[in-house]
Write a protein that holds these residues in place. Structure first.
Motif, short mmCIF file in Angstrom:
data_model
loop_
_atom_site.label_atom_id
_atom_site.label_comp_id
_atom_site.label_asym_id
_atom_site.label_seq_id
_atom_site.Cartn_x
_atom_site.Cartn_y
_atom_site.Cartn_z
N SER A 56 -96.15 59.01 -25.06
CA SER A 56 -96.63 57.74 -25.57
C SER A 56 -95.22 57.41 -26.27
CB SER A 56 -97.88 57.73 -26.63
OG SER A 56 -99.05 57.89 -26.02
N GLN A 100 -103.53 51.83 -24.50
CA GLN A 100 -104.75 52.85 -24.06
C GLN A 100 -105.99 52.36 -24.53
OE1 GLN A 100 -104.11 56.66 -25.67
NE2 GLN A 100 -106.21 57.62 -25.06
N ASP A 180 -99.87 52.85 -20.85
CA ASP A 180 -100.13 54.00 -21.66
C ASP A 180 -101.46 54.45 -21.58
OD1 ASP A 180 -99.76 56.10 -23.28
OD2 ASP A 180 -99.62 54.77 -25.18
N GLU A 181 -101.65 55.49 -20.51
CA GLU A 181 -103.20 55.80 -20.06
C GLU A 181 -104.19 54.68 -20.53
OE1 GLU A 181 -104.35 59.26 -22.07
OE2 GLU A 181 -102.35 59.79 -23.09
N SER A 184 -108.06 55.81 -19.50
CA SER A 184 -108.45 57.09 -20.02
C SER A 184 -109.82 56.77 -20.96
CB SER A 184 -107.48 57.79 -20.96
OG SER A 184 -106.98 57.16 -22.00
N ALA A 213 -100.48 59.00 -18.08
CA ALA A 213 -101.76 59.48 -17.88
C ALA A 213 -101.86 61.23 -18.02
CB ALA A 213 -102.38 59.19 -16.59
N HIS A 214 -103.27 61.34 -18.41
CA HIS A 214 -103.40 62.83 -18.47
C HIS A 214 -104.06 63.37 -16.95
CE1 HIS A 214 -103.30 62.49 -22.97
NE2 HIS A 214 -103.19 63.79 -22.75
#
Length: 400
Positions: A56, A100, A180-181, A184, A213-214
Motif C-alpha cells: 500500500s 480498499q 489497492d485491494e 478485499s 491484493a492478498h
C-alpha cells in the motif's frame, strides 16, 4: 514487445522514527526499499505479499500521495518524482487510485453525484454536455443507475460503493489505475462482479492496472504479470503463468501453498528445491510442495525498522540452514534426479550478503553455476528471482 506505461526504478520510501523530547531521528521504517517494476500498457500487474510488506505504501507513492525518499517513477517516460506542483496535478489526471475500503474513501456528506463529479471541479474541467450528464455516463459505465446520483454512500451496498469509487477514478480518463485491494472488503460473489467490471473497463478504455491484493486466486484471474513483495522488496516477478506454475522463491512457494483449493492434496506450488530443514518452516507432511500440504512459515516478518542483512527472507527460509559465519561451506548437492542440472551446489553464506538486483533465472538444463547468471537486459528472461538458492535450477512446471 509490450510498451511500458509505468516504470519504477529503485524506489525507496523511508519514514523517520523520532524519539525523546527533542524528537530526534533514531532510525527509519524502510517501508519500500529499492523496488523496480514495469507495467505494460493495457495490462495488469498484480502485486502480492503479506500485510506489512509495503504494497500500500508503494501504491500511495505511485499516485503522488506520498513523496519517495529516492528513486524514479516514470509515466510514459517522464520522471514524475521531479515534477512541480502543477505537474503533479497533471499526474493525478493520468494516474488514479481505487481504495480498499469503499465506505471510508467516500465522503458521507456528499451525494454520489457530487463525489463522482468532484474531479471535474478540482481540475477545472467542463465536460461536453455538462457535468451532470458526464456523471450520469460514468455511473452507467460502472453499472449503476444514473437516477441514483442524488443518493448518499450509506444508501448503497459495499459493491455499489466500490463502483462509485471506480467511477470517480475514471472521471478524468486516466491511463493507469492503482487498485489497492479493491475487493478485499467485499463478499465473494460481489468480488467476482467487480473483477469482471474492471476487466471490461480495461478492454473498453485501454486502462493499465497495478492491482494490489492478498488473494492470490483473484490476482491469477486478472493479472498478466505478477510481482511478489516481502519486507519492502520485490523477491520474484514474472508472467502470471511463470510465477504460479513455476514459483522459484521460497516465499512465493509458501504463499501459493496457502491458497485454498478443493483438493488439499494438490497445492498451487512447485515442489521444494530441497527438503525443508528442522527450523524455520513446518509442513503438514515431510516433503512439502505438491501433494505435501501447505508450507507454514514460523515466526513473523522482521521489523522494517531493523531488517536483516542480505536477503530479507532468510530468517524464515528453509533453504537457508543456520550455519556459523566461520563455516560457509556449501550444503550437500541436490538429491539425484533425472534433471540435467541436478548436480549444482549451493552456498548458504549468500543469504548473509547483499543481494544484487533481480536477474533472470537460468533456463532449465543450463549448466551455469548460481553465481554465473547473466545480468538482466534486452532479451533477458521475464521471470526474475531475488534468491541465490533458487537460481541453481528452475522448479518444474506443475499442472493443477
Amino acid at each position: 514487445m509490450d510498451e511500458p506505461v509505468l516504470e519504477v526504478r529503485d524506489l525507496v520510501k523511508h519514514y523517520p522514527v523520532r524519539n525523546g523530547l527533542l524528537r530526534r531521528s533514531t532510525g527509519a521504517v524502510k517501508a519500500v526499499d529499492g523496488v523496480s517494476l514495469t507495467l505494460d500498457r493495457g495490462k495488469t500487474l498484480g502485486l502480492v505479499g503479506e500485510s506489512g510488506s509495503g504494497k500500500s505504501t508503494l501504491a500511495r507513492v505511485l499516485v503522488g500521495i506520498e513523496k519517495p525518499t529516492s528513486g524514479q517513477v516514470l509515466v510514459d517516460g517522464e520522471d514524475v518524482t521531479r515534477l512541480s506542483q502543477a505537474g503533479r496535478k497533471q499526474l493525478r489526471r493520468d494516474v488514479q487510485m481505487v481504495f480498499q475500503d469503499p465506505y471510508t474513501s467516500l465522503n458521507p456528506r456528499m451525494s454520489v453525484g457530487e463525489i463522482v463529479g468532484e474531479p471535474f471541479a478540482i481540475h477545472g474541467i467542463t465536460p461536453a454536455g455538462g457535468r451532470r450528464a458526464a456523471v450520469g455516463e460514468l455511473l452507467e459505465l460502472v453499472g449503476l443507475d444514473p437516477d441514483h446520483a442524488n443518493r448518499y454512500p450509506h444508501q448503497f451496498s459495499g459493491g455499489q460503493r466500490q463502483r462509485v469509487g471506480i467511477a470517480r477514478a475514471l472521471a478524468l480518463r486516466p491511463k493507469i489505475l492503482v487498485c489497492d485491494e479493491p475487493v478485499s472488503a467485499l463478499d465473494v460473489s460481489v468480488q467476482g462482479q467487480v473483477i469482471n467490471l474492471l476487466e471490461d473497463l480495461q478492454e473498453e478504455l485501454g486502462l493499465s492496472y497495478l492491482f494490489v491484493a492478498h488473494d492470490l486466486g483473484v490476482v491469477r484471474h486478472i493479472a498478466h504479470d505478477v510481482a511478489v513483495m516481502y519486507l519492502g522488496r520485490i523477491v520474484e516477478q514474472g508472467r502470471e503463468a511463470e510465477v504460479y506454475d513455476g514459483a522459484q522463491h521460497p516465499y512465493t512457494q509458501a504463499l501459493l501453498s496457502a491458497v485454498p483449493v478443493p483438493d488439499p492434496s494438490v497445492r498451487l506450488v512447485a515442489p521444494s528445491l530441497v527438503e525443508p530443514v528442522e527450523t524455520g518452516v513446518s509442513t503438514s507432511s515431510t516433503s512439502g510442495g505438491v501433494g505435501g500440504g501447505a508450507i507454514v512459515l514460523e515466526g513473523d516478518p522482521p521489523s522494517p525498522v531493523d531488517p536483516p542483512s542480505g536477503c530479507p527472507f532468510h530468517t524464515r527460509c528453509w533453504l537457508a540452514p543456520a550455519l556459523p559465519e566461520a563455516q560457509p561451506d556449501p550444503i550437500p548437492s541436490y538429491p539425484p534426479t533425472d534433471r540435467p542440472d541436478a548436480g549444482l551446489r549451493l552456498v548458504p553464506a549468500v543469504c548473509e550478503t547483499d543481494l544484487p538486483a533481480l536477474v533472470p533465472r537460468p533456463e532449465v538444463g543450463s549448466a551455469a553455476a548460481p553465481g554465473d547468471v547473466p545480468a538482466a537486459g534486452p532479451g533477458a528472461a521475464s521471470h526474475v528471482v531475488a534468491c541465490h538458492f533458487a537460481r541453481g535450477l528452475a522448479a518444474p512446471r506443475v499442472e493443477v
